[in-house]
Design a protein around this motif. Structure first.
Motif, PDB file in Angstrom:
ATOM      1  N   ALA A   1       5.556 132.550  10.292  1.00 29.93           N
ATOM      2  CA  ALA A   1       4.931 131.236  10.152  1.00 29.93           C
ATOM      3  C   ALA A   1       3.458 131.365  10.527  1.00 29.93           C
ATOM      4  O   ALA A   1       3.114 131.678  11.669  1.00 29.93           O
ATOM      5  CB  ALA A   1       5.625 130.221  11.060  1.00 29.93           C
ATOM      6  N   THR A   2       2.596 131.140   9.555  1.00 27.06           N
ATOM      7  CA  THR A   2       1.160 131.246   9.793  1.00 27.06           C
ATOM      8  C   THR A   2       0.416 130.367   8.805  1.00 27.06           C
ATOM      9  O   THR A   2       0.837 130.221   7.658  1.00 27.06           O
ATOM     10  CB  THR A   2       0.675 132.704   9.670  1.00 27.06           C
ATOM     11  N   ASP A   3      -0.692 129.799   9.251  1.00 24.12           N
ATOM     12  CA  ASP A   3      -1.538 129.010   8.355  1.00 24.12           C
ATOM     13  C   ASP A   3      -2.623 129.876   7.720  1.00 24.12           C
ATOM     14  O   ASP A   3      -3.428 129.376   6.928  1.00 24.12           O
ATOM     15  CB  ASP A   3      -2.175 127.847   9.122  1.00 24.12           C
TER      16      ASP A   3
ATOM     17  N   TYR B   1      -4.168 132.507   5.177  1.00 23.44           N
ATOM     18  CA  TYR B   1      -3.912 132.865   3.773  1.00 23.44           C
ATOM     19  C   TYR B   1      -3.623 134.353   3.714  1.00 23.44           C
ATOM     20  O   TYR B   1      -4.483 135.185   4.021  1.00 23.44           O
ATOM     21  CB  TYR B   1      -5.125 132.513   2.922  1.00 23.44           C
TER      22      TYR B   1
ATOM     23  N   ARG C   1       3.569 128.338  -0.445  1.00 24.59           N
ATOM     24  CA  ARG C   1       2.132 128.055  -0.375  1.00 24.59           C
ATOM     25  C   ARG C   1       1.896 126.572  -0.631  1.00 24.59           C
ATOM     26  O   ARG C   1       2.301 126.036  -1.671  1.00 24.59           O
ATOM     27  CB  ARG C   1       1.366 128.915  -1.373  1.00 24.59           C
TER      28      ARG C   1
ATOM     29  N   ASN D   1       7.360 134.015   4.213  1.00 26.02           N
ATOM     30  CA  ASN D   1       6.123 133.534   4.837  1.00 26.02           C
ATOM     31  C   ASN D   1       5.938 132.064   4.487  1.00 26.02           C
ATOM     32  O   ASN D   1       6.169 131.657   3.348  1.00 26.02           O
ATOM     33  CB  ASN D   1       4.918 134.346   4.332  1.00 26.02           C
ATOM     34  N   ALA D   2       5.536 131.266   5.474  1.00 24.69           N
ATOM     35  CA  ALA D   2       5.326 129.832   5.237  1.00 24.69           C
ATOM     36  C   ALA D   2       4.314 129.292   6.231  1.00 24.69           C
ATOM     37  O   ALA D   2       4.159 129.837   7.328  1.00 24.69           O
ATOM     38  CB  ALA D   2       6.650 129.068   5.369  1.00 24.69           C
ATOM     39  N   PRO D   3       3.612 128.194   5.878  1.00 26.57           N
ATOM     40  CA  PRO D   3       2.721 127.552   6.845  1.00 26.57           C
ATOM     41  C   PRO D   3       3.502 127.088   8.077  1.00 26.57           C
ATOM     42  O   PRO D   3       4.697 126.781   7.995  1.00 26.57           O
ATOM     43  CB  PRO D   3       2.155 126.358   6.066  1.00 26.57           C
ATOM     44  N   VAL D   4       2.822 127.007   9.211  1.00 26.78           N
ATOM     45  CA  VAL D   4       3.486 126.750  10.492  1.00 26.78           C
ATOM     46  C   VAL D   4       4.281 125.445  10.479  1.00 26.78           C
ATOM     47  O   VAL D   4       5.477 125.419  10.795  1.00 26.78           O
ATOM     48  CB  VAL D   4       2.457 126.736  11.642  1.00 26.78           C
TER      49      VAL D   4
ATOM     50  N   THR E   1       6.962 133.632  -0.483  1.00 28.01           N
ATOM     51  CA  THR E   1       5.912 132.905   0.228  1.00 28.01           C
ATOM     52  C   THR E   1       5.894 131.454  -0.229  1.00 28.01           C
ATOM     53  O   THR E   1       5.884 131.177  -1.434  1.00 28.01           O
ATOM     54  CB  THR E   1       4.524 133.537  -0.034  1.00 28.01           C
TER      55      THR E   1
ATOM     56  N   ASN F   1      -4.395 119.455  13.824  1.00 30.26           N
ATOM     57  CA  ASN F   1      -2.936 119.583  13.825  1.00 30.26           C
ATOM     58  C   ASN F   1      -2.323 118.285  13.328  1.00 30.26           C
ATOM     59  O   ASN F   1      -2.419 117.249  13.992  1.00 30.26           O
ATOM     60  CB  ASN F   1      -2.443 119.913  15.236  1.00 30.26           C
TER      61      ASN F   1
END
Length: 309
Positions: free
Chosen positions: A126-128, A130, A143, A96-99, A141, A223
């Motif tokens: 990929a998601t922003d 939490y 972060r 899992n990681a930020p976009v 993950t 963005n």
């Protein structure tokens, strides 16, 4: 019920595809379908919705998958431990990681991971948002930001290094700032998230005093990549962590670093990037190998800090 049926079902749940599962296990797709149909008869529930375009979990299938996933992972870890197959890394690892971080870095790093462990399957989310890695089943993950006490095993990759920059066209028209307060008179491209517009915190060389600047300009966005593109087009000055920039933008002089001797962030205390994992996930040899791969590939300091500016 045969363990193979559970493994086939878990892989279909991840990939959404009978054919991808068949390729992974090197069996005919008909075998995957037959084993899962037998599993559904055994448990007395439909676990998958099937149509010509996609395969999705039913509500019962979702609950069942969450329950058997940890069992399969424990079995894999036990197999690894007793077999001693140190070089035989295969199976599924969930990341899992930020976009933006996933798009700019993780995708490229995964190419090297595949070359090193060609039989490994990676599921990248990929998601922003939490997420709770334990509940979501994430093995590893990334972060970005301040790390809260979560009970996870964490390794700091770096403290984020912020870069102030603009295009040569912008600087030709408006000149270069020589201090933090000069930024008040410039067109600044400002990130505005759920917490409002960011304020820029800068400290001159040799000083312990942080100057907080409320900057303004022609564009705000939630963005960061939009704002970097605007800076490249000459719209104004941006202030972001080094990992958001391409090294080529500086070596080609598309962007010019400003106030290079100053330090700064968008918070009073600079934040970090961490690698996180639930303790039980790191018992798995394949997860530890992926964890070590990322730490080695990113390096200390991280490769993205070298902008060639």
């Amino acid at each position: 019920m045969h363990l193979k049926a559970h493994r086939f079902f878990a892989m279909v749940a991840v990939t959404g595809s009978f054919s991808a599962t068949a390729r992974h296990f090197q069996v005919p797709a008909s075998s995957v379908s037959r084993f899962i149909a037998a599993l559904e008869r055994e448990v007395g529930q439909q676990l998958l919705y099937r149509n010509t375009r996609a395969v999705k979990l039913t509500d019962a299938g979702e609950r069942y998958y969450l329950q058997i996933r940890e069992v399969l992972e424990l079995l894999d870890a036990a197999d690894e431990s007793i077999s001693g197959k140190t070089g035989d890394i295969r199976g599924l690892v969930r990341i899992n990681a930020p976009v933006a971080f996933a798009h700019l870095h993780i995708v490229r790093l995964l190419n090297g991971l595949h070359e090193q462990y060609p039989e490994l399957t990676v599921e990248l989310t990929a998601t922003d948002a939490y997420i709770d890695p334990v509940q979501e089943g994430a093995d590893i993950t990334f972060r970005v930001g301040h790390l809260e006490d979560s009970g996870l095993i964490g390794r700091q990759i770096c403290t984020q290094r912020y870069v102030l920059c603009a295009s040569p066209d912008y600087l030709h028209r408006y000149g270069q700032p020589t201090s933090a307060q000069d930024l008040r008179q410039h067109c600044c491209l400002v990130y505005k998230g759920t917490g409002g517009a960011q304020r820029w915190h800068l400290r001159r060389p040799g000083s312990d005093t942080v100057e907080v600047v409320d900057v303004h300009g022609p564009l705000r966005s939630n963005n960061a990549q939009v704002l970097v593109e605007a800076a490249l087009a000459g719209r104004g000055i941006v202030f972001f962590p080094s990992w958001l920039f391409s090294k080529h933008s500086f070596t080609s002089k598309a962007l010019v670093q400003l106030l290079p001797d100053w330090e700064g962030a968008v918070e009073a205390t600079p934040s970090q990037i961490h690698l996180l994992s639930p303790e039980n996930r790191l018992r798995s040899q394949k997860v530890r190998r992926v964890w070590d791969y990322f730490l080695d590939a990113i390096g200390t300091p991280p490769y993205w800090d070298d902008l060639g500016a």
